[in-house]
Structure formats: structure tokens, C-alpha cells
Design an enzyme around this catalytic site. Structure first.
Site, PDB file in Angstrom:
ATOM      1  N   CYS A  46       0.809  -1.089  -0.145  1.00 62.36           N
ATOM      2  CA  CYS A  46       0.076   0.092   0.089  1.00 62.36           C
ATOM      3  C   CYS A  46       0.891   1.335  -0.037  1.00 62.36           C
ATOM      4  O   CYS A  46       0.586   2.157  -0.917  1.00 62.36           O
ATOM      5  CB  CYS A  46      -0.846  -0.029   1.241  1.00 62.36           C
ATOM      6  SG  CYS A  46      -2.188   1.410   1.175  1.00 62.36           S
ATOM      7  N   CYS A  47       2.016   1.341   0.893  1.00 61.58           N
ATOM      8  CA  CYS A  47       2.804   2.408   1.128  1.00 61.58           C
ATOM      9  C   CYS A  47       3.647   2.635  -0.485  1.00 61.58           C
ATOM     10  O   CYS A  47       3.846   3.519  -0.863  1.00 61.58           O
ATOM     11  CB  CYS A  47       3.959   2.270   2.222  1.00 61.58           C
ATOM     12  SG  CYS A  47       3.087   3.009   3.637  1.00 61.58           S
TER      13      CYS A  47
ATOM     14  N   CYS B 172      -1.472   8.735   6.804  1.00 63.58           N
ATOM     15  CA  CYS B 172      -2.770   8.568   6.390  1.00 63.58           C
ATOM     16  C   CYS B 172      -3.789   7.927   7.891  1.00 63.58           C
ATOM     17  O   CYS B 172      -3.243   7.482   8.640  1.00 63.58           O
ATOM     18  CB  CYS B 172      -2.643   7.195   5.711  1.00 63.58           C
ATOM     19  SG  CYS B 172      -1.712   7.532   4.090  1.00 63.58           S
TER      20      CYS B 172
ATOM     21  N   CYS C  76      -3.927   4.369   9.260  1.00 62.53           N
ATOM     22  CA  CYS C  76      -2.462   3.944   9.822  1.00 62.53           C
ATOM     23  C   CYS C  76      -2.039   5.074  10.861  1.00 62.53           C
ATOM     24  O   CYS C  76      -0.697   4.975  11.366  1.00 62.53           O
ATOM     25  CB  CYS C  76      -1.642   3.631   8.943  1.00 62.53           C
ATOM     26  SG  CYS C  76      -1.945   2.511   7.553  1.00 62.53           S
TER      27      CYS C  76
ATOM     28  N   CYS D 272       7.507   4.270   6.175  1.00 65.79           N
ATOM     29  CA  CYS D 272       6.571   3.789   4.966  1.00 65.79           C
ATOM     30  C   CYS D 272       7.703   3.623   3.690  1.00 65.79           C
ATOM     31  O   CYS D 272       6.902   2.949   2.858  1.00 65.79           O
ATOM     32  CB  CYS D 272       6.042   5.075   4.370  1.00 65.79           C
ATOM     33  SG  CYS D 272       7.020   6.612   3.884  1.00 65.79           S
TER      34      CYS D 272
END
Ligand code: SF4
Length: 261
Positions: free
Chosen positions: A136-137, A217, A220, A243
Site C-alpha cells: 500500500c505504501c 494516513c 495507519c 513507509c
């Protein structure tokens, strides 16, 4: 024979790349020594002068971003500022990015967004953070930033040594992934940041009043208890602490010191 000549060319390219990494590493070490003990403003001015036209500031417009953004605007408000709009940010961060950039007169803030194809194929429900935060990162932060940094030789970050154990040895200048990275605020602590923000009447990120000393985000980021590591609310409950945008591939002065803008 074509195969052999291809191999020779490949070997020459690898050697040239290693030479370039070594050269950049040496430059970072020299600058790091020259700028030791300099004020953040002096470091920032040196970076913007030395790499004029080829350097960008990367900012999350997070809890501690206003200080470095203000210093940059005072030196050159047209400095490119790269902002990672991951698509998963708090609404308060998006509002803060707009109001703060306007107030400081920053004229070249760029909103970097994930590639539509990456989202469509790998995170169509926007819930990849639940199952695979690394990927995702990668698609929401690392890939867009690497793409944008392609036109620059150097960048500036707002990381500081006091933020976490993983940043305790952060140098002022690093060499990483073929670029110089300047960390003008590396040596500053909470007191200096607060004093600078107060002296210049800088607005705080709205979420700091709700216990968020570090803002990323929304899925998170959690508030932290008083006395806890300032970044302990990021990916809380998992092994992940960074990240990935600061992961170095060059070693030496650019050794991975952790990251996450
Ligand atoms: S911080 Fe969380 S939501 Fe944001 S890109 Fe990384 S894993 Fe995804």
C-alpha cells in the site's frame, strides 16, 4: 559474440553506477562535515543554493511541517514542494495543505497522487492497508515520489533525530538512491520547533490538539499517550515503523536511518 559485448557494456554500466554512488557518498560526507552545527536556515540556504533548480522539499504538511515550510518560503517561495496525497489522508491534512501553502506564499506545491492503474489493479477497494501495508505504501507513496523526484538531483526532508529511535543518528546530509538528501532540522528538538512556530505565529495542524504528534494516513495513524515515542501512533500494533520512501540503497552516509516524512 553479441552476448559477450552486451556483458561488457553491462559491466561498464554497473562500474559507472558504483563510481557515481561513491562520488555522491563522498559529497554527502563532506557537506555533512561542513554543515555540522549550522542553523537549519543556513543548511537550507546552502542546499537551495548548491542545488538550485534541481532540488525539492518533500513535505507531508503534517504535525511539524510548518517550521520547515516557513523557512523555505522565506528563502525562496518558488521552491518546488512535493506533497504526497495518498488518497488516504485525513481531511484536516488536505485543508491544512491548502491554507498553509497560501499563507506562506509557497507557489510551487505539487500534489502527488498514486497511479490510477496501480489503484485499480492492486487496491480497488482502498483497503490494502489492512492486509499488506508495505505494498500500500509502495503504490501510494514510494512510486509517486520516485516518479516526481526523477527531475531532481536532491531533496529536503523534515525529519528530526528526536522523533524516534530509528532516527536518532540522522545525518544532516545523506546520499541515497542516487540523490543528495538534506535534513536541516535533524538536530532540532521539541523546544526549538515550538519556539520557532510561536515566534512566527505558525498555525498548528488541527489534529495535534487531539493527541496526534505525527500525522499520516488515517487508517495507519492513532493518537499517542503522553511520553510515548512521537511516531508510535504510526502503524501502531504492527512491526512497520516507516513507509519506505527513505530506504537507502547506497549505504555509507546514506545508510537507512528510517523515514516517513
Ligand atoms: S500509511 Fe497506511 S494507508 Fe497510507 S499508504 Fe501506507 S499503508 Fe497505505
Amino acid at each position: 559474440m553479441a552476448y559477450e559485448s552486451d556483458t561488457v557494456v553491462d559491466d561498464a554500466r554497473i562500474e559507472a553506477s558504483q563510481d557515481e554512488d561513491a562520488r555522491l557518498d563522498a559529497t554527502a560526507r563532506t557537506l555533512n562535515t561542513q554543515l555540522y552545527g549550522a542553523s537549519p536556515e543556513a543548511i537550507l540556504r546552502a542546499a537551495l543554493t548548491a542545488c538550485s533548480g534541481r532540488i525539492a522539499l518533500v513535505s507531508s504538511f503534517g504535525a511539524e511541517s510548518a517550521v520547515l515550510l516557513h523557512m523555505t518560503a522565506a528563502i525562496d517561495p518558488a521552491t518546488p514542494v512535493l506533497f504526497l496525497d495518498t488518497g488516504q489522508l485525513f481531511g484536516q491534512t488536505l485543508d491544512y495543505r491548502k491554507t498553509l501553502a497560501k499563507r506562506l506564499g509557497l507557489s510551487a506545491v505539487r500534489d502527488l497522487r498514486p497511479a490510477y492503474a496501480d489503484l485499480a489493479t492492486r487496491d480497488p477497494k482502498a483497503d490494502l492497508w489492512r492486509s499488506d501495508a508495505e505494498t500500500c505504501c509502495q503504490i501510494r507513496k514510494v512510486a509517486p515520489l520516485n516518479l516526481a523526484l526523477g527531475e531532481f538531483d536532491a531533496w529536503i526532508t523534515g525529519r528530526k533525530r528526536f522523533q524516534s529511535v530509528s532516527r536518532a543518528h540522522l545525518p544532516i546530509v545523506e546520499a541515497a538512491q542516487g540523490k543528495l538528501k538534506f535534513n536541516p532540522l535533524a538536530a532540532w528538538g521539541r523546544a526549538e520547533l515550538d519556539a520557532y512556530a510561536a515566534a512566527h505565529d505558525l498555525p498548528a495542524h488541527p489534529l495535534t490538539a487531539f493527541g496526534y504528534p505525527s500525522v499520516g494516513c488515517w487508517p495507519c495513524t492513532k493518537p499517542v499517550e503522553s511520553g510515548d515515542d512521537l511516531r508510535s501512533g504510526r502503524w501502531a500494533g504492527s512491526e512497520k515503523t516507516e513507509c519506505g520512501i527513505h530506504t537507502s540503497q547506497s549505504g555509507g552516509a546514506g545508510q537507512d536511518v528510517g523515514g516517513g516524512i
